[in-house]
Design a protein around this motif. Structure first.
Motif, PDB file in Angstrom:
ATOM      1  N   SER A   1       0.834  -1.190   0.000  1.00  0.00           N
ATOM      2  CA  SER A   1       0.000   0.000   0.000  1.00  0.00           C
ATOM      3  C   SER A   1       0.875   1.249   0.000  1.00  0.00           C
ATOM      4  CB  SER A   1      -0.904   0.005   1.232  1.00  0.00           C
ATOM      5  OG  SER A   1      -1.783  -1.095   1.185  1.00  0.00           O
ATOM      6  N   PRO A   2       0.319   2.383  -0.438  1.00  0.00           N
ATOM      7  CA  PRO A   2       1.109   3.616  -0.514  1.00  0.00           C
ATOM      8  C   PRO A   2       1.353   4.236   0.858  1.00  0.00           C
ATOM      9  CG  PRO A   2      -1.165   4.080  -1.020  1.00  0.00           C
ATOM     10  CD  PRO A   2      -1.056   2.582  -0.853  1.00  0.00           C
ATOM     11  N   GLN A   3       2.185   5.261   0.859  1.00  0.00           N
ATOM     12  CA  GLN A   3       2.394   6.035   2.073  1.00  0.00           C
ATOM     13  C   GLN A   3       1.134   6.847   2.355  1.00  0.00           C
ATOM     14  OE1 GLN A   3       5.873   8.349   1.289  1.00  0.00           O
ATOM     15  NE2 GLN A   3       7.235   6.620   1.515  1.00  0.00           N
ATOM     16  N   ASN A   4       1.118   7.485   3.522  1.00  0.00           N
ATOM     17  CA  ASN A   4      -0.019   8.299   3.962  1.00  0.00           C
ATOM     18  C   ASN A   4      -1.256   7.460   4.215  1.00  0.00           C
ATOM     19  OD1 ASN A   4       1.547  10.629   3.784  1.00  0.00           O
ATOM     20  ND2 ASN A   4       0.976  10.935   1.649  1.00  0.00           N
ATOM     21  N   LEU A   5      -1.051   6.207   4.565  1.00  0.00           N
ATOM     22  CA  LEU A   5      -2.136   5.298   4.884  1.00  0.00           C
ATOM     23  C   LEU A   5      -2.085   5.066   6.388  1.00  0.00           C
ATOM     24  CD1 LEU A   5      -3.331   2.525   2.771  1.00  0.00           C
ATOM     25  CD2 LEU A   5      -2.645   1.827   5.036  1.00  0.00           C
ATOM     26  N   ARG A   6      -3.231   5.102   7.043  1.00  0.00           N
ATOM     27  CA  ARG A   6      -3.276   4.872   8.485  1.00  0.00           C
ATOM     28  C   ARG A   6      -4.604   4.237   8.873  1.00  0.00           C
ATOM     29  NH1 ARG A   6      -6.856   8.294  10.587  1.00  0.00           N
ATOM     30  NH2 ARG A   6      -7.028  10.424   9.832  1.00  0.00           N
TER      31      ARG A   6
ATOM     32  N   VAL B   1      -6.534   6.510   3.426  1.00  0.00           N
ATOM     33  CA  VAL B   1      -5.334   7.027   2.784  1.00  0.00           C
ATOM     34  C   VAL B   1      -5.540   8.536   2.639  1.00  0.00           C
ATOM     35  CG1 VAL B   1      -6.104   6.611   0.407  1.00  0.00           C
ATOM     36  CG2 VAL B   1      -3.679   6.746   0.897  1.00  0.00           C
ATOM     37  N   LEU B   2      -4.503   9.274   2.946  1.00  0.00           N
ATOM     38  CA  LEU B   2      -4.574  10.732   2.913  1.00  0.00           C
ATOM     39  C   LEU B   2      -3.916  11.280   1.655  1.00  0.00           C
ATOM     40  CD1 LEU B   2      -3.537  11.396   6.628  1.00  0.00           C
ATOM     41  CD2 LEU B   2      -5.844  11.158   5.696  1.00  0.00           C
ATOM     42  N   ARG B   3      -4.534  12.290   1.112  1.00  0.00           N
ATOM     43  CA  ARG B   3      -3.975  13.050   0.002  1.00  0.00           C
ATOM     44  C   ARG B   3      -4.276  14.512   0.284  1.00  0.00           C
ATOM     45  NH1 ARG B   3      -1.528   9.203  -0.638  1.00  0.00           N
ATOM     46  NH2 ARG B   3      -1.262   7.912  -2.468  1.00  0.00           N
TER      47      ARG B   3
ATOM     48  N   ILE C   1      -8.762  12.845   3.913  1.00  0.00           N
ATOM     49  CA  ILE C   1      -9.045  11.447   3.603  1.00  0.00           C
ATOM     50  C   ILE C   1      -9.520  11.368   2.155  1.00  0.00           C
ATOM     51  CG2 ILE C   1     -10.462   9.436   4.124  1.00  0.00           C
ATOM     52  CD1 ILE C   1     -10.627  10.456   7.022  1.00  0.00           C
ATOM     53  N   ALA C   2      -8.775  10.628   1.350  1.00  0.00           N
ATOM     54  CA  ALA C   2      -9.121  10.472  -0.062  1.00  0.00           C
ATOM     55  C   ALA C   2      -9.824   9.148  -0.327  1.00  0.00           C
ATOM     56  CB  ALA C   2      -7.874  10.586  -0.929  1.00  0.00           C
TER      57      ALA C   2
ATOM     58  N   THR D   1     -14.041   6.197  -2.082  1.00  0.00           N
ATOM     59  CA  THR D   1     -12.986   7.000  -2.698  1.00  0.00           C
ATOM     60  C   THR D   1     -13.585   8.328  -3.149  1.00  0.00           C
ATOM     61  OG1 THR D   1     -11.875   5.002  -3.482  1.00  0.00           O
ATOM     62  CG2 THR D   1     -11.191   7.085  -4.472  1.00  0.00           C
ATOM     63  N   HIS D   2     -12.921   9.417  -2.790  1.00  0.00           N
ATOM     64  CA  HIS D   2     -13.375  10.736  -3.208  1.00  0.00           C
ATOM     65  C   HIS D   2     -13.366  10.786  -4.732  1.00  0.00           C
ATOM     66  CE1 HIS D   2     -13.554  15.043  -3.835  1.00  0.00           C
ATOM     67  NE2 HIS D   2     -13.937  15.160  -2.566  1.00  0.00           N
ATOM     68  N   PRO D   3     -14.385  11.394  -5.344  1.00  0.00           N
ATOM     69  CA  PRO D   3     -14.458  11.434  -6.815  1.00  0.00           C
ATOM     70  C   PRO D   3     -13.194  11.975  -7.481  1.00  0.00           C
ATOM     71  CG  PRO D   3     -16.515  12.209  -5.870  1.00  0.00           C
ATOM     72  CD  PRO D   3     -15.563  12.005  -4.722  1.00  0.00           C
ATOM     73  N   GLU D   4     -12.534  12.935  -6.868  1.00  0.00           N
ATOM     74  CA  GLU D   4     -11.314  13.495  -7.466  1.00  0.00           C
ATOM     75  C   GLU D   4     -10.156  12.500  -7.489  1.00  0.00           C
ATOM     76  OE1 GLU D   4     -10.314  17.133  -5.475  1.00  0.00           O
ATOM     77  OE2 GLU D   4     -12.243  18.051  -5.948  1.00  0.00           O
ATOM     78  N   TRP D   5     -10.238  11.467  -6.677  1.00  0.00           N
ATOM     79  CA  TRP D   5      -9.145  10.505  -6.568  1.00  0.00           C
ATOM     80  C   TRP D   5      -9.483   9.141  -7.145  1.00  0.00           C
ATOM     81  CZ3 TRP D   5      -4.436  12.075  -5.762  1.00  0.00           C
ATOM     82  CH2 TRP D   5      -4.241  13.319  -5.154  1.00  0.00           C
ATOM     83  N   LYS D   6     -10.666   8.995  -7.731  1.00  0.00           N
ATOM     84  CA  LYS D   6     -11.025   7.710  -8.363  1.00  0.00           C
ATOM     85  C   LYS D   6     -10.081   7.445  -9.528  1.00  0.00           C
ATOM     86  CE  LYS D   6     -15.754   7.652  -6.870  1.00  0.00           C
ATOM     87  NZ  LYS D   6     -16.616   6.548  -6.674  1.00  0.00           N
TER      88      LYS D   6
END
Length: 148
Positions: free
Chosen positions: A16-21, A72-74, A78-79, A98-103
């Protein structure tokens, strides 16, 4: 609406990517807003009989498995989120948001993969028939439909 149940056996999961908690209680308001934005205009907009994200998140909290629910944060927000619940003795992928901007950026796959790694147990998911993005995400991660 018909729903198909999927199941995934334990096994290897992609990184998984960074910024995940892990999700925590302070995330509930942000998750509610995220849910409303993510589901607006989709086949699952009225899943649960309403469009109120706060109601849905409060319902999830009753059987939540916080040790396996991730965000996951972007850009400091929260994205995407993977929310796991325990029903009877089975783990369920209750929500992938998933936020629409990050789909289309793999964030849904990343948070679900993190949940699967944390559980290392069979996991079920119910998907509204015709929800192609969710069906694709689950099959990518090794879920298969459960015979009816």
């Amino acid at each position: 609406m018909n729903r198909t149940v999927y199941r995934r056996a334990p096994g290897p999961v992609p990184d998984s990517p960074q910024n995940l908690r892990l999700v925590d209680d302070r995330d509930d308001a942000a998750l509610a807003v995220l849910m409303e934005r993510a589901y607006a205009g989709t086949i699952d907009e009225h899943l649960g009989g309403n469009s109120d994200g706060a109601v849905e998140i409060a319902g999830w909290r009753q059987n939540a498995v916080p040790r396996a629910s991730f965000v996951v944060l972007r850009e400091g927000r929260i994205a995407a989120a993977s929310l796991i619940s325990l029903n009877d003795k089975d783990f369920w992928l209750a929500y992938v948001i998933t936020h629409p901007e990050w789909k289309g950026h793999g964030l849904g796959t990343a948070v679900v993969a993190a949940s699967l790694r944390a559980l290392d147990a069979p996991v079920f998911a119910g998907v509204t028939d015709g929800n192609t993005p969710s069906e694709r995400l689950l099959t990518t991660l090794g879920f298969t439909p459960v015979p009816r």
